[in-house]
Design an enzyme around this catalytic site. Structure first.
Site, short mmCIF file in Angstrom:
data_model
loop_
_atom_site.label_atom_id
_atom_site.label_comp_id
_atom_site.label_asym_id
_atom_site.label_seq_id
_atom_site.Cartn_x
_atom_site.Cartn_y
_atom_site.Cartn_z
N ARG A 65 17.67 -1.38 3.81
CA ARG A 65 18.44 -2.69 3.03
C ARG A 65 19.18 -2.67 2.32
NH1 ARG A 65 15.93 -6.73 2.34
NH2 ARG A 65 13.75 -6.50 1.94
N LYS A 208 17.59 -9.65 8.76
CA LYS A 208 17.21 -10.10 7.98
C LYS A 208 18.37 -11.51 7.44
CE LYS A 208 12.65 -8.43 7.73
NZ LYS A 208 12.48 -9.54 7.96
N HIS A 227 7.75 -16.14 7.01
CA HIS A 227 7.93 -14.89 7.50
C HIS A 227 6.26 -14.29 7.46
CE1 HIS A 227 8.09 -9.99 5.82
NE2 HIS A 227 9.61 -10.11 6.67
N SER A 245 4.23 -5.39 2.82
CA SER A 245 4.06 -4.19 3.57
C SER A 245 2.36 -3.25 3.13
CB SER A 245 4.66 -3.32 3.13
OG SER A 245 4.95 -1.74 4.02
N LYS A 249 -1.00 -6.53 8.56
CA LYS A 249 -0.21 -7.96 9.04
C LYS A 249 0.12 -7.82 10.47
CE LYS A 249 4.47 -8.81 8.31
NZ LYS A 249 5.62 -10.12 8.24
N THR A 250 0.67 -6.66 10.19
CA THR A 250 1.12 -6.04 12.24
C THR A 250 -0.28 -5.91 13.35
OG1 THR A 250 3.13 -6.05 11.38
CG2 THR A 250 2.09 -4.54 13.93
N ASP A 264 6.70 -10.78 13.16
CA ASP A 264 7.56 -10.80 12.01
C ASP A 264 7.90 -12.28 11.13
OD1 ASP A 264 8.41 -10.13 9.69
OD2 ASP A 264 10.18 -9.75 10.25
N ARG A 329 12.23 3.69 12.64
CA ARG A 329 12.57 2.01 12.55
C ARG A 329 12.66 1.79 14.40
NH1 ARG A 329 9.96 -2.81 10.36
NH2 ARG A 329 10.62 -2.78 7.19
#
Length: 540
Positions: A65, A208, A227, A245, A249-250, A264, A329
């Site tokens: 991004r 996003k 988020h 990051s 979390k994942t 997410d 990704r």
């Protein structure tokens, strides 16, 4: 089948009337995965088929991004709502129209355009209709995966979209246009309900962008946007996971004993939790079938792989190769995850889990938070970079991202924090701060907290065992830490007893991190209540 051309013709008429898209264009509306594969492989150089059947593609020069090139239009209907500053930079309505015209002019030079009509938000009462207009089959397939795919009946009744994205990312912005900082421009106009992309083909800008749109529209409608990832236990208990990051979390929300609602982006309404997206956008660097089998096996026909390196003959992807970018990704539909809950909705959360990776080694592996502490740490959004992750980083560096998603906030952070506190109080949710970082000393001295311990802590939260333990107060930060947790050694639970260095070094490190929290929170203290301010660390 006869209704499909009429839908495409209706879309073409709308695009001509509302955006000036040329009638001579071939409008490819909501194509199937196979059709999008065929077009991408035929018309887009640098597109290949992986050995597992995924579409391998390139996002061009931009491999991530471009937050510095993001703009929100300043106009009378929303100007007083928006948290203007480094995150939300103003763009005039006139400049937006210049960029919009530039994007439409470019799209009109293409022989074919792709249109995806789909939804953002799984709750039918709250969802919005999103239209994506683009010139690359890759972008269309990406958004087909990431948005919620309508049924044939829903598509026939789609009508006018609530928001339209014009993606002309192959064409640069004019950097001499007022307010432009480069040839990239990503701009949102809430009054026109439009988003325009120039100068970047990175598909994550669309994902996003939709999240930013929902981050404005949902709170305005009394719905909290977050988020976070979310999962649900066999008894219907929902947990939300927040974390930047590298915090886990994942990994920690992907629990084989629980259903994945989403990885997410979520909203919390009067009905409960719902996922904003219809897919997942997973990092692929160092991905393996052993470490993350669900994600690895989701990379198959229908998935989009971005900027990965692969063997030219076998088409086997080398997930360890970061020569193109660290930010490799994959985008895939959420139903590719075996234990995904579809529709992606759940009840009101029972547990709110704030994840941090503290490389200073002084935050406890788990602490139970009060309501005011929850708001303080939610607004702070703390984690730490470790030495070696970036040039010039030789010791741990604190990173703060408000609400664990500062780049996507539209309202002031305290708007989201106040809504979260109200929801937690109404539904009696517990809040926890979990450190997945270092224990026994800072990075390079102590050890990272074992994943099995973090999983044991999460399991104890879900079973209710952790809430029943005896707690003690952790000085300076005022956190309440359990004296015991099933599956976790007692000496690990308190950073002071786990510390391998001398006591003075420990106290100095605690004070250093506390000061970083205090300095960061000065950005928000004019909007925060005295009770929330008092919930932060206190130094003598």
């Amino acid at each position: 089948m006869s209704s499909i051309p009429s839908i495409a013709e209706t879309v073409q008429e709308q695009l001509h009337q509302e955006a000036g898209i040329d009638f001579s264009k071939e409008i490819k509306h909501n194509l199937s995965v196979a059709q999008l594969y065929e077009d991408a492989l035929k018309h887009e150089p640098g597109t290949f088929l992986s050995s597992a059947g995924a579409l391998i593609t390139s996002s061009g020069a931009k491999k991530g991004r471009s937050p510095r090139d993001k703009r929100i239009v300043e106009e009378e209907t929303t100007a007083r709502d928006i948290w203007w500053g480094p995150v939300n930079t103003k763009m005039s309505e006139a400049v937006f129209m210049v960029n919009r015209e530039r994007a439409v002019d470019y799209l009109n030079t293409r022989s074919r355009l792709y249109v995806i009509d789909a939804f953002a938000g799984w709750d039918p009462e709250a969802r919005i209709k999103v239209r994506v207009v683009c010139a690359r089959a890759y972008h269309a397939l990406f958004m087909r995966n990431m948005l919620i795919r309508p049924t044939d009946e829903e598509l026939a009744d789609f009508g006018h979209p609530d928001f339209t994205i014009f993606n002309a990312g192959q064409f640069p912005a004019n950097r001499y246009t007022t307010g432009m900082t480069s040839t990239t421009s990503v701009s949102i106009n809430f009054k026109r309900r439009e988003m325009v992309i120039l100068g970047t083909q990175y598909a994550g800008e669309m994902k996003k962008g939709v999240f930013t749109i929902m981050h404005y529209l949902m709170p305005k409608a009394g719905i909290l946007s977050l988020h976070s990832s979310a999962n649900e236990g066999p008894d219907g208990d929902v947990s939300l996971f927040f974390g930047l990051s590298g915090t886990g979390k994942t990994t920690l929300s992907a629990d084989p004993h629980r259903f994945l609602i989403g990885d997410d982006e979520h909203c919390w309404s009067d009905n409960g939790i719902f996922n904003i997206e219809g897919g997942c956008y997973a990092k692929c660097i160092d991905l393996s079938a052993e470490k993350e089998p669900e994600i690895f096996n989701a990379i198959r026909f229908g998935s989009v792989l971005e900027n990965v390196v692969f063997h030219p003959q076998t088409r086997l992807v080398d997930y360890t190769d970061s020569s193109l970018t660290e930010n490799t990704r994959c985008a895939y539909p959420i139903e590719y995850i075996p234990n995904a809950k579809v529709p992606c909705v759940g009840g009101h959360p029972k547990n709110i889990i704030l994840l941090t990776c503290d490389a200073f080694g002084v935050l406890p592996p788990v602490a139970k938070l009060t309501a005011n502490q929850s708001m303080y740490h939610f607004i702070s959004g703390y984690t730490a970079k470790i030495a070696g992750t970036e040039d010039g980083v030789t010791e741990p560096q604190a990173t703060f991202s408000a609400c664990f998603g500062q780049p996507f906030l539209v309202w002031h952070p305290t708007k989201y924090a106040n809504m979260l506190a109200e929801k937690m109080a109404e539904h009696e949710a517990n809040a926890w701060l979990i450190n997945t970082g270092w224990n026994g000393g800072k990075y390079g001295v102590g050890k990272r907290i074992a994943l099995k311990y973090s999983r044991a802590i999460i399991d104890a939260i879900h079973s209710g065992e952790l809430a029943q333990q005896e707690y003690e107060e952790y000085p300076v930060f005022g956190l309440h830490i359990p004296k015991a947790c099933p599956g976790v050694p007692e000496n690990v639970l308190n950073p002071k007893t786990a510390w391998l260095g001398d006591a003075d070094e420990f106290e100095a490190t605690v004070a250093k991190l506390a000061n970083l929290f205090i300095e960061n929170f000065k950005l928000y203290e004019d909007h925060a209540s005295p009770e929330v301010l008092a919930a932060g660390p206190v130094l003598e």
